[in-house]
Enzyme design. Structure first.
Site, PDB file in Angstrom:
ATOM      1  N   THR A  86     -33.777  21.501   4.162  1.00 19.13           N
ATOM      2  CA  THR A  86     -34.070  21.982   2.795  1.00 19.13           C
ATOM      3  C   THR A  86     -34.119  23.508   2.846  1.00 19.13           C
ATOM      4  OG1 THR A  86     -36.426  21.593   3.282  1.00 19.13           O
ATOM      5  CG2 THR A  86     -35.311  19.947   1.927  1.00 19.13           C
ATOM      6  N   ASN A 209     -48.658  24.954   4.725  1.00 24.69           N
ATOM      7  CA  ASN A 209     -47.863  26.014   5.363  1.00 24.69           C
ATOM      8  C   ASN A 209     -48.132  27.387   4.745  1.00 24.69           C
ATOM      9  OD1 ASN A 209     -46.771  24.435   7.286  1.00 24.69           O
ATOM     10  ND2 ASN A 209     -44.668  24.505   6.546  1.00 24.69           N
ATOM     11  N   CYS A 261     -39.846  27.078   9.087  1.00 26.70           N
ATOM     12  CA  CYS A 261     -40.692  26.536   8.015  1.00 26.70           C
ATOM     13  C   CYS A 261     -41.443  27.585   7.194  1.00 26.70           C
ATOM     14  CB  CYS A 261     -41.673  25.531   8.603  1.00 26.70           C
ATOM     15  SG  CYS A 261     -40.843  24.039   9.179  1.00 26.70           S
TER      16      CYS A 261
END
Ligand code: NAD
Length: 438
Positions: A86, A209, A261
């Site tokens: 993604t 995150n 990430c």
């Protein structure tokens, strides 16, 4: 249980292997033919501590197999995991094209009730989109569940086998029961499975995150202030980290967060908020600060060499975005190397696992060495970008004889300041006193 994992990268391969390890029969699917060929031949495609042994065992016991054929891969699967990329789109939002393409392909292939699980990090509302894509062609019942993955590269197997928690977003009792059974072996020590609705699960991953990236960034700013006011960030870190409300982890300052990430997830959450008419101001600052922090040490390099960097040679220790992985996505190392190359520096790089990945993108723009000492031979300075354990206690006697310049730019605060003074190094770290050397 028969399981399919679509997307066999860092998350997919760990997920597939670890589900096989508890007795499930897993087929991993990927469109990358070369990758699948290697995996079929028993060659592991990523470096992840502890993974290879499980990978080999489960292939041998015929619980783990690989294919490029989606129809073959999902045949008889009760659960299909989507562990697809993604990446950030042009506007910073998560690009869902990989997920939605597979969702489109899956619809006509389902032959019985199936649970489709989003394991990728996806914005709120993605489970609904995946559901709509599949529903357009499916002739059987199915549920779409959000089950974000929290594993950390470098300790991914441990994280997967003993997760702090498992988050499962579903409003379907049938899917919930299946997911509960699947995860039961991983939560035997009382670590919870937290059930919630799909949207909350999707947001939970971004919130986690973004919070961690904010914590790192906050400490990086404290370190920057330390440098200006003559405080020591190590002392400050210990002082605040022992407050149980704050905690000791994620307080180590350095040259910014990177990886596959944090950068993209912070960006995507800010964009999702913006789309919902909310200006997530903290995240804008986090991104800004991190951008500067990545190459903050370069100013020190320029200052030390009084702007005369052309023709200098710098040993570069650490290329991966963090230790114990070969992943170099958004690694601060790459930004620093580019900055040094622009100044006409010769970069002599070493990393225990990531050299081949860097060679693929940088080619012969830099030189590669098998050991940190080979890289340091004749160099004017060392630049440390990743805190691999083997850099923590180098043989300084040896280094002192092979380095041309006793200068270290340390982006990870590996060394004690007194040691650097004793060894006679000029030593520049983050948020601590500058040691001028002898
Ligand atoms: N890497 C991590 O540490 C981590 C941790 C938690 C969550 N995540 C999330 O998990 C997701 C996957 O991340 P990753 O690091 O494993 O990515 P990756 O790039 O390592 O792996 C993705 C894989 O999907 C394959 N793929 C692409 N299109 C496909 C298709 N149509 N059919 C089959 N395979 C296809 C690619 O070839 C690749 O092998 C992302 O959303 C990421 O944010 C990653």
């Amino acid at each position: 249980m028969k399981i399919a994992v679509v997307g066999t990268g860092y998350v997919g391969l760990v997920t597939g292997t670890c589900f096989a390890e508890t007795g499930n029969t897993v087929t991993c699917v990927d469109i990358d033919k070369e990758k699948v060929k290697k995996l079929q031949n028993g060659t592991i495609t990523i470096y992840e501590p502890g993974l290879e042994q499980l990978f080999e065992r489960n292939i041998k016991q015929e619980r783990l197999s690989f294919t490029t054929d989606l129809a073959e891969g999902i045949k008889d699967a009760k659960i299909i995991f989507l562990a697809l990329p993604t990446p950030p789109g042009e506007d910073g939002s998560a690009d869902l094209k990989y997920i939605l393409k597979v969702a489109d392909d899956l619809g006509p292939l389902l032959s019985d009730y199936t649970v489709i699980v989003d394991k990728s990090t996806v914005p709120v509302g993605t489970a609904d989109k995946v559901h709509a894509k599949i529903a357009a062609h499916a002739k059987v019942d199915f549920d779409v569940v959000s089950n974000p993955e929290f594993l950390r590269e470098g300790v991914a197997v441990e994280d997967f086998m003993k997760p702090d928690r498992v988050v499962i977003g579903t409003t379907s009792p049938r899917a919930r029961k299946i997911m509960e059974t699947l995860y039961a072996p991983y939560v035997r020590q009382g670590n919870p499975i937290i059930f919630m609705d799909e949207r909350s699960a999707e947001l939970t991953k971004y919130a986690a995150n973004a919070f961690l990236a904010t914590k790192i960034t906050f400490m990086n700013e404290i370190a920057n202030v330390c440098e200006l006011v003559g405080a020591d960030v190590d002392a400050v870190r210990k002082g605040v980290g022992t407050d149980s409300r704050i905690g000791k982890r994620f307080l180590f300052p350095g040259i910014g967060y990177g990886g596959s990430c944090f950068p993209k997830d912070v960006q995507a959450l800010a964009k999702s908020a913006q789309d919902a008419q909310y200006d997530f101001r903290i995240l804008r600052s986090v991104m800004d600060v991190n951008e500067d922090q990545k190459t903050r040490l370069i100013a020190r390099v320029k200052e030390h060499f009084k702007g005369h960097l052309k023709g200098k040679s710098i040993a570069f220790w650490g290329l991966s975005f963090k230790p114990h992985t070969d992943d170099i996505r958004e690694a601060p190392a790459l930004y620093n190397i580019e900055a040094l190359l622009q100044e006409g520096v010769t970069v002599r790089a070493h990393d225990p696992e990531a050299i081949e990945n860097v060679r693929r993108i940088m080619g012969d723009k830099i030189q590669y060495f098998e050991t940190p000492y080979d890289a340091a031979e004749g160099a004017d300075a060392i630049f440390i970008s990743t805190e691999w354990p083997e850099f923590r206690t180098p043989d300084f006697e040896k280094l002192n004889t092979i380095l041309k310049g006793k200068v270290i730019f340390d982006g990870r605060n590996l060394y004690d300041l007194d040691l650097m003074k004793d060894q006679g190094y000029a030593y520049f770290s983050i948020g601590r006193e500058v040691i001028n050397g002898k």
